[in-house]
Design an enzyme around this catalytic site. Structure first.
Site, PDB file in Angstrom:
ATOM      1  N   CYS A   1      10.639  13.635 -17.756  1.00 37.79           N
ATOM      2  CA  CYS A   1      10.423  12.226 -17.673  1.00 37.79           C
ATOM      3  C   CYS A   1       9.418  12.051 -17.335  1.00 37.79           C
ATOM      4  CB  CYS A   1      10.964  12.018 -16.063  1.00 37.79           C
ATOM      5  SG  CYS A   1      12.049  10.414 -16.387  1.00 37.79           S
TER       6      CYS A   1
ATOM      7  N   GLU B   1      17.013  19.613 -14.731  1.00 42.08           N
ATOM      8  CA  GLU B   1      16.954  20.297 -14.053  1.00 42.08           C
ATOM      9  C   GLU B   1      18.442  20.437 -12.625  1.00 42.08           C
ATOM     10  OE1 GLU B   1      15.254  17.916 -14.110  1.00 42.08           O
ATOM     11  OE2 GLU B   1      14.357  17.109 -11.999  1.00 42.08           O
TER      12      GLU B   1
ATOM     13  N   HIS C   1      16.420  14.314 -16.866  1.00 43.40           N
ATOM     14  CA  HIS C   1      16.151  15.633 -16.075  1.00 43.40           C
ATOM     15  C   HIS C   1      17.193  16.818 -16.306  1.00 43.40           C
ATOM     16  CE1 HIS C   1      13.668  13.255 -12.995  1.00 43.40           C
ATOM     17  NE2 HIS C   1      14.087  12.404 -13.840  1.00 43.40           N
TER      18      HIS C   1
HETATM   19  N1  GLN Z   1       8.011   6.247 -13.276  1.00 50.44           N
HETATM   20  C1  GLN Z   1       8.542   6.883 -15.020  1.00 50.44           C
HETATM   21  C2  GLN Z   1       9.938   5.721 -15.099  1.00 50.44           C
HETATM   22  O1  GLN Z   1       9.837   4.946 -13.989  1.00 50.44           O
HETATM   23  C3  GLN Z   1       8.846   8.324 -15.036  1.00 50.44           C
HETATM   24  C4  GLN Z   1      10.360   8.472 -13.725  1.00 50.44           C
HETATM   25  C5  GLN Z   1      10.152   9.313 -13.435  1.00 50.44           C
HETATM   26  O2  GLN Z   1      10.156  10.078 -13.694  1.00 50.44           O
HETATM   27  N2  GLN Z   1      12.340  10.058 -12.623  1.00 50.44           N
HETATM   28  O3  GLN Z   1      10.179   5.453 -16.426  1.00 50.44           O
END
Ligand code: GLN
Length: 547
Positions: free
Chosen positions: A380, A521, A519
């Protein structure tokens, strides 16, 4: 119709109620039953999505896009049952639903009260999908006696009365402290905790006592006697080397048997524990070790990256190596050379995150991994930072950055390689957002599919070109820069099926450098390690042989 197991805690918090619930769920499955686990949290936030990971640990996202408590991660990792929006509720959500109903006029003419309106709402929540499984396990957050938790305790008490006899049981977790000076285990806190529970009308059927020392038979009898619980239903829970030993350990102490006895299920079907025996064997008998750096912001509280840590453990199990995770605070090298902080690790992982703090350090970590050929997994925000690094240092866009940080600074400082996503497709409909929308529940959340490029590294890792992974983000890499970056070797190897949103990037001429917008994970399990984590740890192991 499901049988219900209500799990409560007393004496102190952090006793491992979530783990005990998850382990019990897995043991019931091992005996052939179907289960679903649920969490009822007393806090007033509508969901944990707006809480800082420093306070509450990670936010676990479900396929259907709910932002939930991290205990739901344990539930999934132990049972493999995908959690749903309806498996996590807080006082905040209960109250806001009751208040919405009141405004709509659903209770016209009535005075709205905790009993019955709030408790009824809780009971409705508990019963959702009760026909689908053999056992519904409902864990109540916090400890007995907490002010906010009272409506939940009252609701489960009523619920058990509403159901036919024998359909609900209560399991209570407590702590047995050890007094070194007198060399004694103390049962009094457990007695008090059960007394508190009984004063609100709940008599536990099973007691789980956390203890750092063996609980002698005599003490068990005493607890049973004083707490009015059968002595076979007083279960000892000792500290374990790995949480993945919990199902076997609880089984050995007789937890699943005690639960089935409490329901009067006899004869109990024999358990098949081979999955957990294999898992425990892999955890306890690694054939090597690797050292992985997690370069993040919330490094003081390990729970902030709970699922990542667990997924790395699973990746280790797939390769029969122990993964030693070290937490590196990205902020420490925001404005200095990253190399001295990152040398010696066999792989680097930059996890998700929010806000600008520490991002320059994360960009440096991506640069370090790229230029030194160290395996890199960017998740992310970790992917977004890798793209910014590529744009700045390889594609010559010195001012590349993210709109997320411009928002905070309120001024345009960067070329927005990462921009605020305002519109996307979810299933068959379009989702729209504005920059000043509410913060709660407005991100791109939950499962979305991605199409992978044939022949790419990720397609090999997944063994597939069509995947589905969970998302939680507001910002997105801009495809406007795709051509320029691909010309330099950063392949956009996974895209949303409509081709508009980059889901995965990888450096083609690097041993293992992958950034993912989602994600992975969240879907990894000890008995089914996520392919990205399994291959990332394999790359770390291969790298460790070079170092
Ligand atoms: N802050 C970033 C976004 O909102 C990444 C979010 C995250 O890593 N879950 O896109």
């Amino acid at each position: 119709m499901a049988r219900f197991i209500f799990i409560t805690g007393g004496v102190v918090s952090s006793l491992g109620k979530g783990l005990a619930s998850a382990a019990l769920g897995s043991l019931l499955q091992a005996r052939g039953f179907s289960v679903r686990l649920r969490k009822l949290d007393p806090y007033l936030n509508v969901d944990p999505g707006t809480m800082s990971p420093f306070e509450h640990g990670e936010v676990f996202v479900t396929d259907d896009g709910a932002e939930t408590d991290l205990d739901l991660g344990h539930y999934e990792r132990f049972t493999g049952v995908a959690a749903r929006n309806t498996d996590s509720v807080s006082s905040g959500r209960i109250y806001s639903t009751v208040l919405e109903n009141e405004r709509r006029g659903d209770y016209l003419g009535k005075t709205i009260q905790v009993i019955p309106h709030v408790t009824n709402q809780i009971k409705d929540f508990i019963a959702v999908g009760e026909d689908e499984v053999d056992f519904m396990l409902c864990e109540i957050g916090g400890t007995v006696g907490d002010i906010e938790a009272l409506p939940f305790f009252e609701a489960i008490r009523q619920f058990s009365q509403d159901k036919p006899r024998g359909q609900c049981i209560f399991m209570h977790l407590t702590l047995m402290p050890y007094l070194a000076a007198s060399g004694e285990l103390k049962t009094k806190p457990t007695q008090h905790s059960v007394k508190e529970l009984r004063s609100i009308g709940i008599a536990p059927d099973v007691l789980v006592c956390r203890s750092e020392h063996p609980i002698p038979e005599r003490e068990r009898e005493k607890i049973g006697l004083f707490c009015n619980v059968r002595k076979e239903a007083v279960i000892a829970a000792y500290d374990l080397k790995s949480i993945y030993e919990a199902p076997l350990a609880y089984h050995e102490q007789g937890l699943d048997q005690a639960v089935l006895d409490a329901f009067g299920i006899s004869p109990a079907p024999a358990p098949n524990l081979s999955v957990w025996e294999d898992v425990a064997d892999r955890v306890n008998n690694p054939e090597g070790e690797v050292k992985v750096a997690i370069v993040g912001k919330y490094t003081q509280l390990e729970d902030a990256y709970k699922s990542i840590k667990e997924a790395l453990t699973h990746g280790g199990m797939a390769n029969r190596v122990k993964v030693n995770v070290e937490w590196v605070d990205a902020e420490t090298f925001d404005s200095e050379d990253a190399a001295p902080h990152l040398e010696g690790y066999h792989a680097i992982l930059v996890p998700g995150g929010f806000g600008e703090r520490g991002t320059e350090g994360k960009i440096k970590a991506a640069e370090f991994a790229r230029t030194r050929n160290v395996p890199y997994l960017g998740i992310c925000l970790g992917m977004q930072m890798a793209v910014i690094e590529a744009a700045r240092n390889v594609a010559g866009m010195a001012k590349a950055g993210s709109e997320e940080f411009d928002h905070e600074a309120g001024q345009k400082r960067f070329e927005p390689v990462v921009y605020h996503l305002k519109e996307w497709v979810q299933g068959n409909h379009k989702v729209k957002r504005k920059a000043d929308d509410d913060k709660g529940g407005t991100m791109r959340l939950g499962a979305y599919s991605a199409t992978l490029i044939e022949g790419s590294k990720v397609a090999k890792v997944y063994g597939d070109t069509s995947i589905e992974e969970r998302h939680r983000h507001r910002y997105e890499v801009d495809t406007k820069y795709r051509e320029a970056l691909e010309a330099e070797g950063l392949c956009f190897s996974g895209m949303s099926p409509d081709g508009r949103l980059p889901e995965i990037v990888e450096w083609t001429d690097h041993p293992w450098f992958i950034g993912v917008q989602f994600h992975p994970e969240l879907k990894s399990k000890p008995f089914e390690p996520h392919p990205l984590f399994a291959d990332f740890v394999r790359a770390a192991r291969d790298n460790s042989r070079l170092v």
